[in-house]
Design a protein around this motif. Structure first.
Motif, short mmCIF file in Angstrom:
data_model
loop_
_atom_site.label_atom_id
_atom_site.label_comp_id
_atom_site.label_asym_id
_atom_site.label_seq_id
_atom_site.Cartn_x
_atom_site.Cartn_y
_atom_site.Cartn_z
N VAL A 114 0.90 -1.16 0.00
CA VAL A 114 0.00 0.00 0.00
C VAL A 114 0.94 1.20 0.00
O VAL A 114 1.53 1.55 1.04
CB VAL A 114 -0.92 0.03 1.24
N VAL A 115 1.14 1.80 -1.15
CA VAL A 115 2.12 2.88 -1.30
C VAL A 115 1.37 4.21 -1.34
O VAL A 115 0.53 4.43 -2.22
CB VAL A 115 2.94 2.71 -2.59
N VAL A 116 1.67 5.08 -0.38
CA VAL A 116 0.99 6.37 -0.31
C VAL A 116 2.00 7.49 -0.56
O VAL A 116 3.04 7.55 0.11
CB VAL A 116 0.33 6.58 1.08
N GLY A 117 1.71 8.35 -1.52
CA GLY A 117 2.52 9.55 -1.70
C GLY A 117 1.96 10.63 -0.78
O GLY A 117 0.76 10.90 -0.77
N LEU A 118 2.84 11.25 0.01
CA LEU A 118 2.35 12.14 1.06
C LEU A 118 2.10 13.58 0.59
O LEU A 118 1.71 14.43 1.38
CB LEU A 118 3.31 12.13 2.25
N GLY A 119 2.33 13.83 -0.70
CA GLY A 119 2.03 15.17 -1.21
C GLY A 119 3.23 15.81 -1.86
O GLY A 119 4.37 15.59 -1.43
N ASP A 120 2.99 16.58 -2.90
CA ASP A 120 4.07 17.23 -3.65
C ASP A 120 4.68 18.39 -2.86
O ASP A 120 4.12 18.85 -1.86
CB ASP A 120 3.52 17.78 -4.97
N LEU A 121 5.81 18.86 -3.35
CA LEU A 121 6.44 20.06 -2.80
C LEU A 121 6.16 21.24 -3.72
O LEU A 121 5.86 21.08 -4.91
CB LEU A 121 7.95 19.86 -2.68
N THR A 122 6.31 22.41 -3.17
CA THR A 122 6.15 23.64 -3.95
C THR A 122 7.30 24.58 -3.60
O THR A 122 7.85 24.48 -2.49
CB THR A 122 4.78 24.30 -3.63
N PRO A 123 7.73 25.44 -4.49
CA PRO A 123 8.86 26.33 -4.15
C PRO A 123 8.56 27.17 -2.90
O PRO A 123 7.44 27.64 -2.71
CB PRO A 123 8.99 27.21 -5.39
N PHE A 124 9.60 27.32 -2.10
CA PHE A 124 9.48 28.14 -0.89
C PHE A 124 9.29 29.60 -1.30
O PHE A 124 10.01 30.12 -2.15
CB PHE A 124 10.74 27.97 -0.06
N LYS A 125 8.31 30.24 -0.67
CA LYS A 125 8.00 31.62 -1.07
C LYS A 125 8.52 32.67 -0.09
O LYS A 125 8.74 33.82 -0.48
CB LYS A 125 6.49 31.78 -1.22
N GLY A 126 8.64 32.32 1.17
CA GLY A 126 9.15 33.32 2.10
C GLY A 126 8.77 33.03 3.54
O GLY A 126 7.98 32.13 3.83
N TYR A 127 9.38 33.82 4.43
CA TYR A 127 9.15 33.64 5.87
C TYR A 127 8.13 34.64 6.39
O TYR A 127 7.99 35.75 5.86
CB TYR A 127 10.45 33.86 6.65
N ILE A 128 7.47 34.24 7.44
CA ILE A 128 6.62 35.15 8.20
C ILE A 128 7.30 35.30 9.56
O ILE A 128 7.31 34.36 10.37
CB ILE A 128 5.20 34.56 8.38
N ASP A 129 7.90 36.44 9.80
CA ASP A 129 8.63 36.63 11.05
C ASP A 129 7.68 36.89 12.20
O ASP A 129 6.80 37.76 12.11
CB ASP A 129 9.61 37.80 10.91
N VAL A 130 7.86 36.14 13.27
CA VAL A 130 6.99 36.31 14.44
C VAL A 130 7.81 36.63 15.68
O VAL A 130 7.29 36.59 16.79
CB VAL A 130 6.13 35.05 14.67
N VAL A 131 9.04 37.00 15.49
CA VAL A 131 9.93 37.18 16.63
C VAL A 131 9.65 38.48 17.39
O VAL A 131 10.07 38.64 18.54
CB VAL A 131 11.40 37.09 16.17
N HIS A 132 8.94 39.39 16.76
CA HIS A 132 8.66 40.65 17.44
C HIS A 132 7.28 40.68 18.08
O HIS A 132 6.80 41.75 18.49
CB HIS A 132 8.81 41.81 16.44
#
Lengths: 375, 293
Positions: A114-132
């Motif tokens: 039973v072979v399951v593909g867990l989903g494709d990848l997509t290009p990384f678009k950017g970060y959401i900074d939450v440090v502040h």
């Protein structure tokens, strides 16, 4: 006693898996695990040969232990294409290499796959900074699409709601009302959970330091291949596998970073969502596939402040953030012999719940060796 | 930036058990051929410097996460020394000791400032000859590192780390031990079984048994010798130098250091024989909200 056998090349130790303390225990299963580890040095997360390692190790385990149920995971595509700037045009060839390894396991072992593909990848678009943020934010892991907010200010919540890369912002009560789940999940759940849009990752305290090149795509359906019948949703897979394993040898094989666009074999699809939540490769998807229960029925939510429970007495120190064993996994529900092999480190033993699991011991891409977990 | 056990850095003798706020930057003044962190040490710094945070904000984040101290690790701290001094001063005012991991390859003046500004320091002594530093670290001499260790050993809490590369620097172990013991037998010495990366990724991993054998003589010279950087190491706990009883138990979860799991001292003294162990600061439970400075 549940035991861990650790092999760091030329040196092994056996530990009580619950406490982490060394023990002198020996037994047939431990001896077998030690031999298999010795023969199976891990090439490393960023070596595509790690797929061959999964198949080689799984075949060794099958030959010597003769399980009726196996759990395999192949994570090398995810690891390589997330953390290395590999050109996309090489991806299909790499997918075929991984599936050649899956095919090699299936043809040599004779397991019903039973072979399951867990989903494709997509290009990384950017970060959401939450440090502040004013409140505390948990955005741990190597690429976090969720951020948990604790005691956030109104300004924090508004900033996230206004952020163009944030898909949604849910309070604990709203989340629970819509998705349901167990008390342990919500005991650890943040006051507010933010979810990034596809391709984006949150970045704050405890976020991974390595550059990211791709992120999991949010897929409503993922592909699976099997001669078996009966799975339409992600929660159907475990039941289907267990039922079939009553009369034949069955292997659940998870392949990361492969979705409907890239799955190289004929496939059907399973629904890959729980309400609005899309599963992506990680503990939620692994545990759901193995248990048949949605991710909200397991104790560790996204955006969880894992360090709070990382005290001196935390149990299962070799299970990452998990201080308790997930319950109801495939191996735990199967009366016969079960075994697992994978290169998604701790997720392999956590999700498989098998009598014997062999996995790579890699942390943040650092290759430390291999580990077996024996019941 | 992340929250970590101070033993994971590793510091085993400074506020054992405590929760540290670990942060790092990018770049280094050495070019170690086996570097495990080349992706930050040798890469273009700008894309890796994710955050621009004032010292006050770093201290606030450490406090928000219940940390007992702050550690600058990952890359060489002295490449941004003036801003680190600012952070040390702000942290000290807030009652949070600051420590660093450094390669020690700095002028004497900076070493003096480190001793003055930092509550705890770990120096990486990578080899014991100029030839080693020239060939494997890209600098002319070991002498600045030895000078830094001498200066720090007199004036602040010091631990020494040595990554062992099989057949490259393991023969230097006795000489390094003599040097450290000549300063103070109580300086903790962490020997790492290095997993070479970067330009030496194909080198073999050091034999643990052979390393342990080499360390048997060293343990007679120094009171606290640890062997780690591999998961499951059984040489990461602290024993009483007087009677050998277990003082602080740790388990190695992989990576450089370990995690403290039990503390057997009473007021810093061995529970068996009463020997006072030379620890800097008292045991701080991970979940303790106490300030410990």
């Amino acid at each position: 006693m549940r035991l861990g056998i650790i092999d760091v090349t030329e040196w092994q130790t056996i530990v009580d898996f619950e406490t982490g303390y060394p023990v002198e225990e020996r037994g047939e299963l431990v001896t077998l695990a030690a031999e298999i580890l010795k023969a199976s040095p891990y090439p490393g997360d960023l070596d595509l040969a790690s797929s061959r390692w999964v198949t080689d190790t799984a075949l060794r385990l099958w030959q010597h232990y003769q399980p009726q149920l196996m759990f395999l995971d192949y994570a090398s595509l995810f690891l390589n294409y997330t953390f290395r700037p590999i050109p996309a045009d090489q991806f299909r060839a790499a997918v075929h290499e991984v599936f050649a390894e899956v095919e090699r396991f299936v043809s040599q072992s004779g397991f019903t796959p039973v072979v399951v593909g867990l989903g494709d990848l997509t290009p990384f678009k950017g970060y959401i900074d939450v440090v502040h943020s004013d409140g505390q934010v948990a955005a741990g892991g190597m690429s976090s699409r969720h951020a948990g907010l604790y005691a956030p200010s109104l300004r924090d919540i508004q900033a996230l709601r206004d952020h163009p890369a944030v898909e949604r912002v849910d309070t604990r009560d709203d989340f629970r009302a819509e998705l349901g789940g167990c008390d342990d999940f919500y005991r650890r759940f943040p006051d507010v959970l933010a979810t990034a849009k596809e391709g984006y990752a949150f970045r704050g305290v405890s976020s991974g330091a390595r550059p990211i090149y791709r992120m999991p795509r949010y897929e409503a359906a993922v592909p699976w291949y099997s001669p078996l019948e009966g799975a339409e949703k992600i929660t159907d897979v475990a039941g289907m596998v267990l039922q079939a394993a009553q009369g034949q040898r069955v292997a659940l094989i998870l392949v990361e970073a492969v979705g409907c666009d890239t799955f190289p074999w004929p496939y059907r699809t399973i629904e890959n969502c729980h309400h609005w939540h899309h599963y992506t490769a990680g503990d939620g998807q692994y545990l759901t596939l193995s248990s048949g229960r949605q991710f909200t029925e397991h104790p560790y939510p996204p955006g969880y402040r894992f360090y709070l429970e990382d005290h001196e007495r935390k149990l299962y120190p070799f299970s990452g953030i998990y201080g308790q064993r997930p319950t109801g996994m495939l191996g735990q529900r199967f009366a016969g012999r079960s075994a697992a092999v994978g290169n998604r480190s701790v997720l392999t033993h956590l999700a498989a719940g098998a009598q014997i699991t062999v996995e790579c011991f890699a942390r943040a891409l650092y290759n430390q060796g291999v580990m077996a977990v024996c019941e | 930036m992340h929250v970590s056990h101070i033993e994971a850095v590793p510091f085993y003798h400074f506020q054992p058990g405590s929760r540290t706020f670990m942060l790092g930057g990018a770049s280094c003044n050495l070019d170690c051929q086996y570097c495990s962190n080349a992706y930050v040490a040798r890469a273009e710094p700008a894309p890796l410097l994710y955050f621009e945070l004032a010292p006050e904000r770093i201290v606030a984040l450490a406090q928000q996460h219940g940390c007992h101290n702050i550690t600058f690790a990952v890359n060489e701290p002295t490449v941004a020394w003036p801003t680190l001094v600012e952070l040390a001063q702000v942290a000290a005012r807030a009652g949070l000791p600051l420590g660093v991991l450094t390669n020690g390859y700095v002028p004497a003046e900076i070493a003096e400032q480190m001793a003055q500004q930092l509550a705890f320091v770990s120096v990486s002594l990578k080899g014991f000859s100029d030839a080693f530093y020239q060939r494997y670290a890209g600098v002319p001499s070991v002498r600045p590192v030895l000078r830094t260790i001498e200066i720090l050993s007199r004036r602040t809490h010091l631990e020494v780390v040595t990554p062992i590369v099989q057949s490259v620097n393991d023969e230097d172990i006795p000489a390094m031990a003599d040097f450290i013991a000549g300063l103070d037998r109580n300086i903790p010495w962490h020997l790492f079984r290095l997993l070479p990366e970067y330009k030496m990724a194909t080198y073999e991993r050091p034999s643990i048994e052979a390393l342990d054998l080499k360390l048997q003589q060293v343990r007679e010279k120094l009171h606290f010798v640890y062997l780690g950087n591999f998961v499951g190491s059984q040489w990461v706990s602290t024993c009483c130098p007087a009677c050998g009883a277990l003082a602080i138990e740790r388990i190695s979860l992989g990576g450089c250091g370990a995690k403290a799991v039990a503390y057997h001292l009473q007021d810093g003294c061995c529970g068996q024989c009463g020997y006072k162990l030379p620890l800097a600061g008292r045991w701080v439970s991970w979940s303790s909200e106490d300030k410990v400075a």
